[in-house]
Design a protein around this motif. Structure first.
Motif, PDB file in Angstrom:
ATOM      1  N   ARG A 278      37.613  -4.731  21.548  1.00 19.18           N
ATOM      2  CA  ARG A 278      38.460  -5.714  22.200  1.00 19.18           C
ATOM      3  C   ARG A 278      39.320  -6.409  21.150  1.00 19.18           C
ATOM      4  N   THR A 279      40.381  -7.031  21.603  1.00 18.07           N
ATOM      5  CA  THR A 279      41.225  -7.801  20.681  1.00 18.07           C
ATOM      6  C   THR A 279      41.325  -9.239  21.171  1.00 18.07           C
ATOM      7  N   ASN A 280      41.358 -10.151  20.213  1.00 12.36           N
ATOM      8  CA  ASN A 280      41.525 -11.569  20.516  1.00 12.36           C
ATOM      9  C   ASN A 280      42.614 -12.104  19.592  1.00 12.36           C
ATOM     10  N   ILE A 281      43.859 -11.779  19.914  1.00  9.73           N
ATOM     11  CA  ILE A 281      44.986 -12.154  19.070  1.00  9.73           C
ATOM     12  C   ILE A 281      45.463 -13.546  19.470  1.00  9.73           C
TER      13      ILE A 281
ATOM     14  N   SER B 262      21.549   5.860  23.576  1.00 15.41           N
ATOM     15  CA  SER B 262      22.717   5.633  22.726  1.00 15.41           C
ATOM     16  C   SER B 262      22.787   4.166  22.333  1.00 15.41           C
ATOM     17  N   LEU B 263      23.634   3.897  21.380  1.00 14.86           N
ATOM     18  CA  LEU B 263      23.821   2.538  20.891  1.00 14.86           C
ATOM     19  C   LEU B 263      25.140   2.006  21.438  1.00 14.86           C
ATOM     20  N   LYS B 264      25.057   0.974  22.270  1.00 17.24           N
ATOM     21  CA  LYS B 264      26.262   0.363  22.839  1.00 17.24           C
ATOM     22  C   LYS B 264      26.705  -0.767  21.907  1.00 17.24           C
ATOM     23  N   VAL B 265      27.905  -0.604  21.354  1.00 10.06           N
ATOM     24  CA  VAL B 265      28.423  -1.572  20.388  1.00 10.06           C
ATOM     25  C   VAL B 265      29.720  -2.161  20.926  1.00 10.06           C
ATOM     26  N   GLU B 266      29.828  -3.468  20.877  1.00  8.57           N
ATOM     27  CA  GLU B 266      31.054  -4.145  21.281  1.00  8.57           C
ATOM     28  C   GLU B 266      31.595  -4.930  20.093  1.00  8.57           C
TER      29      GLU B 266
END
Length: 349
Positions: free
Chosen positions: A67-70, A32-36
């Motif tokens: 993920r979030t980087n607010i 599978s393709l692990k995408v972040e």
């Protein structure tokens, strides 16, 4: 592979993964393709759609992490951000009875479900309703080191309100200076825990609390709530004019009670007029965040303190609030960053 992923559009926007510089890594592992990915706005509600688009573009099974980087964004000149709070969104109306508190509670709930850390400050000191709407009316904030610890509801929303501190059956009979001081104490003496978006539920009008908000409190942007009829629109224009004068950006107009839906037959009737909020938004060149119906489930959920259940059980209503909250998050993300907290205070002796 990275080029394919970066070219993929982010659903419901005119942005791509590449334009947002969101791709952290993409690696093939165990078939599978692990995408972040990392975004400057909450995007958990888009995970399934983004995963499907990456799978279609690459032809692989996708294991996706979002993920979030607010970060904190620009506010009025000369006002520093508050510890524990990154962005403050004021929710206002020119007049009462247009559903501003309902809008605040449901936007906060929608934003929390999108993956953001959310808080609500109930600034309607004469008629606090957020503890009831968010299901924490029977709770009390703890105190630690002369600070209040906001109450956290079932969705993880941090809530602070004068309603926790006074008898709910007694009227708050205070003059303007006392009200302004109380608002500042509720905000500055609360120990907010890494809040991405703090929604401030303002009272109707353009008086002392609104003036304190513009002069003392770092506001990232404002939402104006109105109903379609002419009387509400007149007052909504005054609220917008107030924010313009104090250099607070309008994130958009949300039209509430746009149409009545009969609970028996499903008939739609525009009892308050048609497209008043939409026309106001177009005239002022600000976004229309949504047009919400006048419906029985919304009223029942607010009375029961079940904002979260409302969004689960009414997908059409949830979709409107989610789209509105996402539009606000994108508008905040597009603003310049606030670096005031990075610089030391200079003292001249």
């Amino acid at each position: 592979m990275n080029h394919l992923i970066q070219s993929i559009s982010i659903p419901h926007t005119n942005r791509t993964i590449g334009s947002e510089k969101a791709l952290i890594s993409a690696q093939e592992a165990a078939g599978s393709l692990k995408v972040e990915l990392s975004f400057g706005f909450p995007a958990q509600h888009l995970a399934d759609e983004i995963r499907a688009e990456i799978a279609q573009a690459t032809g692989k099974n996708v294991d996706l992490t979002i993920r979030t980087n607010i970060v904190a964004h620009k506010v009025q000149n000369g006002i520093a951000t508050i510890k524990g709070v990154k962005n403050i969104i004021a929710v206002a109306s020119g007049k009462g009875g247009v559903g501003k508190s309902t809008t605040t509670a449901n936007l906060a709930s929608a934003m929390a479900k999108m993956g953001a850390r959310v808080g609500v400050l109930d600034a309607d000191l004469y008629g606090p309703s957020q503890p009831t709407m968010l299901g924490v009316a029977n709770r009390q904030p703890e105190q630690r080191d002369n600070h209040f610890i906001p109450v956290t509801n079932a969705d993880g929303i941090q809530v602070m309100s004068i309603g926790f501190l006074v008898n709910p059956d007694q009227a708050v009979v205070w003059r303007g200076p006392m009200v302004s001081q109380a608002l500042q104490q509720l905000l500055f003496q609360s120990q907010w825990d890494d809040v991405d978006y703090l929604f401030v539920d303002l009272p109707p009008g353009t008086g002392d609390i609104q003036l304190t908000l513009s002069q003392k409190i770092p506001v990232t942007g404002a939402i104006v709530v109105t109903t379609p009829q002419d009387i509400a629109l007149i007052d909504a224009r005054k609220a917008i004019d107030m924010f313009d004068k104090v250099n607070i950006d309008i994130m958009g107009v949300l039209e509430n009670m746009s149409v009545h839906i009969c609970s028996n037959c499903g008939h739609h009737e525009a009892i308050f007029g048609v497209d008043g909020g939409k026309n106001l938004a177009e005239k002022l060149n600000v976004p229309l965040l949504g047009q919400l119906p006048l419906s029985l489930p919304v009223r029942e959920a607010m009375d029961k303190g079940a904002a979260s259940d409302l969004l689960k059980q009414n997908p059409s209503v949830a979709d409107i609030y989610t789209q509105a909250a996402f539009a606000v998050a994108l508008a905040v993300a597009d603003k310049g960053r606030d670096f005031s907290s990075k610089f030391p205070k200079i003292v001249i002796e």
